[in-house]
Write a protein that holds these residues in place. Structure first.
Motif, mmCIF file in Angstrom:
data_model
loop_
_atom_site.group_PDB
_atom_site.id
_atom_site.type_symbol
_atom_site.label_atom_id
_atom_site.label_comp_id
_atom_site.label_asym_id
_atom_site.label_seq_id
_atom_site.Cartn_x
_atom_site.Cartn_y
_atom_site.Cartn_z
ATOM 1 N N ILE A 6 18.708 -40.520 -11.026
ATOM 2 C CA ILE A 6 19.604 -40.048 -12.087
ATOM 3 C C ILE A 6 20.671 -41.114 -12.301
ATOM 4 O O ILE A 6 21.500 -41.369 -11.425
ATOM 5 C CB ILE A 6 20.269 -38.707 -11.734
ATOM 6 N N GLY A 7 20.652 -41.742 -13.465
ATOM 7 C CA GLY A 7 21.641 -42.767 -13.785
ATOM 8 C C GLY A 7 21.008 -44.132 -13.918
ATOM 9 O O GLY A 7 20.502 -44.687 -12.937
ATOM 10 N N ALA A 8 21.025 -44.687 -15.122
ATOM 11 C CA ALA A 8 20.429 -46.007 -15.367
ATOM 12 C C ALA A 8 21.504 -47.037 -15.660
ATOM 13 O O ALA A 8 21.428 -47.789 -16.621
ATOM 14 C CB ALA A 8 19.430 -45.928 -16.526
ATOM 15 N N ILE A 31 16.421 -41.573 -15.260
ATOM 16 C CA ILE A 31 17.001 -40.690 -16.272
ATOM 17 C C ILE A 31 18.428 -41.121 -16.593
ATOM 18 O O ILE A 31 19.207 -41.439 -15.689
ATOM 19 C CB ILE A 31 17.034 -39.230 -15.760
ATOM 20 N N ASP A 32 18.770 -41.119 -17.881
ATOM 21 C CA ASP A 32 20.156 -41.410 -18.264
ATOM 22 C C ASP A 32 20.472 -40.715 -19.586
ATOM 23 O O ASP A 32 19.603 -40.561 -20.443
ATOM 24 C CB ASP A 32 20.382 -42.911 -18.415
ATOM 25 N N LEU A 74 10.946 -44.017 -18.088
ATOM 26 C CA LEU A 74 12.346 -44.021 -18.509
ATOM 27 C C LEU A 74 12.611 -42.842 -19.439
ATOM 28 O O LEU A 74 11.923 -42.669 -20.448
ATOM 29 C CB LEU A 74 12.669 -45.339 -19.218
ATOM 30 N N MET A 75 13.611 -42.034 -19.094
ATOM 31 C CA MET A 75 13.976 -40.857 -19.888
ATOM 32 C C MET A 75 15.422 -41.016 -20.340
ATOM 33 O O MET A 75 16.346 -40.718 -19.585
ATOM 34 C CB MET A 75 13.785 -39.577 -19.069
ATOM 35 N N ILE A 91 17.183 -29.579 -13.747
ATOM 36 C CA ILE A 91 17.201 -28.999 -15.084
ATOM 37 C C ILE A 91 17.735 -30.061 -16.023
ATOM 38 O O ILE A 91 18.861 -30.548 -15.860
ATOM 39 C CB ILE A 91 18.085 -27.738 -15.160
ATOM 40 N N LEU A 92 16.926 -30.468 -16.999
ATOM 41 C CA LEU A 92 17.295 -31.503 -17.956
ATOM 42 C C LEU A 92 17.471 -30.897 -19.333
ATOM 43 O O LEU A 92 16.855 -29.882 -19.671
ATOM 44 C CB LEU A 92 16.207 -32.581 -18.035
ATOM 45 N N LYS A 93 18.293 -31.558 -20.138
ATOM 46 C CA LYS A 93 18.474 -31.093 -21.509
ATOM 47 C C LYS A 93 18.505 -32.273 -22.456
ATOM 48 O O LYS A 93 19.259 -33.224 -22.265
ATOM 49 C CB LYS A 93 19.760 -30.267 -21.636
ATOM 50 N N LYS A 94 17.651 -32.227 -23.469
ATOM 51 C CA LYS A 94 17.702 -33.165 -24.580
ATOM 52 C C LYS A 94 17.768 -32.314 -25.834
ATOM 53 O O LYS A 94 18.833 -31.882 -26.238
ATOM 54 C CB LYS A 94 16.503 -34.106 -24.580
#
Length: 444
Positions: A6-8, A31-32, A74-75, A91-94
């Motif tokens: 988590i964190g790019a 993920i970023d 890459l997200m 839990i991710l949200k876009k």
């Protein structure tokens, strides 16, 4: 093994790159919440722009295509809203919520600027760290003639230096009596501080923001504890906080919301690791300092990657090393300062000297001001500072290794450094400084 990062930013990208380099049998997700063009931005991009090293701030972002080519998933523009350590899921949200499972998780969310409106609610007051905020600051600075900068740490001091060179009037404000107070002792940095005025930088020590006046939502005057100054752009470059909001009650946190980790960067949850700004400088179980440094982030990333692929690698969480070049001065600091040592319950002594870097028979003499801080009882070296017109980065790196290896003054006195007649005296200056301590110590 499915490893999610988590964190790019610098730490997250370095972790993904290290994992790809060391093993190719893992599934890696990065993920970023930022867009792909803003990843891995170097926060000193504004300085590089005014030094004409770069023309666009996007030049100091990181090209992540090589990672994608290596198979990293890459997200971008995804926000992690929750974490479930028990079930190993995020839990991710876009556009909508998604669930992502992991075997191992690396937390590398870094830090974000404090909400500037808490300090000054105006259109020409800024704090910055990422690309988007930096672009807003740059747009304002392009038109500014008089700038107030709060914070005389590395970021604020460097920004003041490059802006003054462009002819702008610069006010540098700090609540401490000296510049770079977290890295240098007073007797090492006085000369540099006194030189600020010659560069057009007005330094205000021991000052605080009390109030401000604005017109049409633009700051015009800033009221400090003892004086009022004018400015058409106000910057708080060092105001930051760790991005750990969603970690509360998930992993153990310190009082300042940084993450509690062990020597292997493992959190209170066995399959979750933390690196970068969210991991503090730790001198003991109870003494921590939040201090964002890129060099710590990327080296922690490599240590965590090695541990995850089966080569447990510890990381020295108490050692900090940093350097910059201000005006004509190279400034380097590593470890503990003499002035902060009492607050860390350390009983220390120091040796300081202005030394010659070259043999006496060399016509053009080169000098440096050097300080070693060591434990009084054991003579273990725990800190060092360099101030010179010469570029001494490799010497600083050497000192960092000596401190990491817990070298003592006695060992340093006989450390076997190379002798090259046209460049060096018989003994390295660190040998000589250490010998000076032993000469003065009544145990010898």
């Amino acid at each position: 093994m499915k490893i999610v990062i988590i964190g790019a930013s610098h730490g997250g990208i370095a972790a993904a790159k290290s994992l790809c380099s060391l093993a190719n049998d893992n599934e890696i997700f990065l993920i970023d919440r930022k867009p792909i063009h803003a990843l891995g931005y170097i926060s000193s991009g504004i300085n590089l722009h005014f030094q004409e090293i770069i023309h666009e701030l996007t030049e100091v972002t990181t090209d992540v295509q090589p990672l994608i080519d290596l198979g990293v998933k890459l997200m971008t523009e995804y926000e992690v809203t929750d974490i479930d350590p028990t079930n190993h899921q995020l839990i991710l949200k876009k556009e909508q919520e998604e669930i992502l499972f992991y075997d191992k998780l690396i937390l590398a969310m870094g830090s974000s600027p404090t909400n500037i409106k808490i300090l000054i609610d105006a259109e020409n007051a800024f704090t910055y760290k990422g690309l988007e905020e930096s672009q807003q600051v740059l747009d304002s600075l392009e038109k500014a003639q008089e700038v107030a900068i709060f914070g005389a740490g590395y970021i604020g001091l460097k920004l003041a230096n490059v802006l003054a060179k462009t002819g702008r009037k610069v006010h540098l404000v700090d609540n401490m009596p000296m510049i770079l107070s977290r890295y240098f002792d007073t007797n090492m940095i006085e000369e540099v501080q006194q030189a600020l005025a010659t560069q057009g930088i007005y330094f205000y020590p021991n000052e605080f923001l009390i109030d401000y006046q604005k017109n049409n939502n633009q700051v015009e005057k800033i009221c400090l504890l003892s004086k009022t100054i004018t400015a058409d752009t106000v910057i708080f470059p060092s105001q930051a906080q760790p991005n750990t909001e969603f970690l509360r009650d998930k992993v153990a946190l310190n009082d300042d919301d940084t993450v509690v980790v062990d020597d292997y960067l493992q959190t209170s949850e066995p399959d979750i690791y933390a690196i970068g700004d969210i991991v503090p400088i730790s001198y003991s179980e109870t003494m921590h300092v939040f201090m964002p440094l890129v060099t710590r982030a990327v080296h922690m990333a490599r240590a965590a990657a090695l541990t995850l692929i089966g080569h447990p690698t510890s990381f020295d969480r108490k050692n900090k090393v940093s350097a910059t070049k201000i005006m004509d001065y190279f400034l380097g600091s590593v470890g503990v300062t003499e002035e902060e040592a009492p607050f860390l319950d350390m009983n220390v002594q120091s040796v300081q000297a202005k030394i010659c870097l070259t043999p006496t028979y060399v016509a053009q003499q080169k000098t440096a001001k050097v300080k070693l801080i060591y434990q009084k009882d054991t003579l273990e070296i725990i800190g060092a500072q360099l101030v010179s017109k010469e570029y001494l980065l490799q010497d600083l790196n050497l000192l960092s290794v000596l401190i990491h290896d817990k070298k003592t003054i006695t060992e340093l006195a006989v450390e076997n450094f190379c002798f090259v007649p046209q460049f060096t005296p018989h003994f390295h200056y660190l040998n000589e400084l250490a010998l000076q301590v032993l000469q003065e110590d009544n145990r010898c």
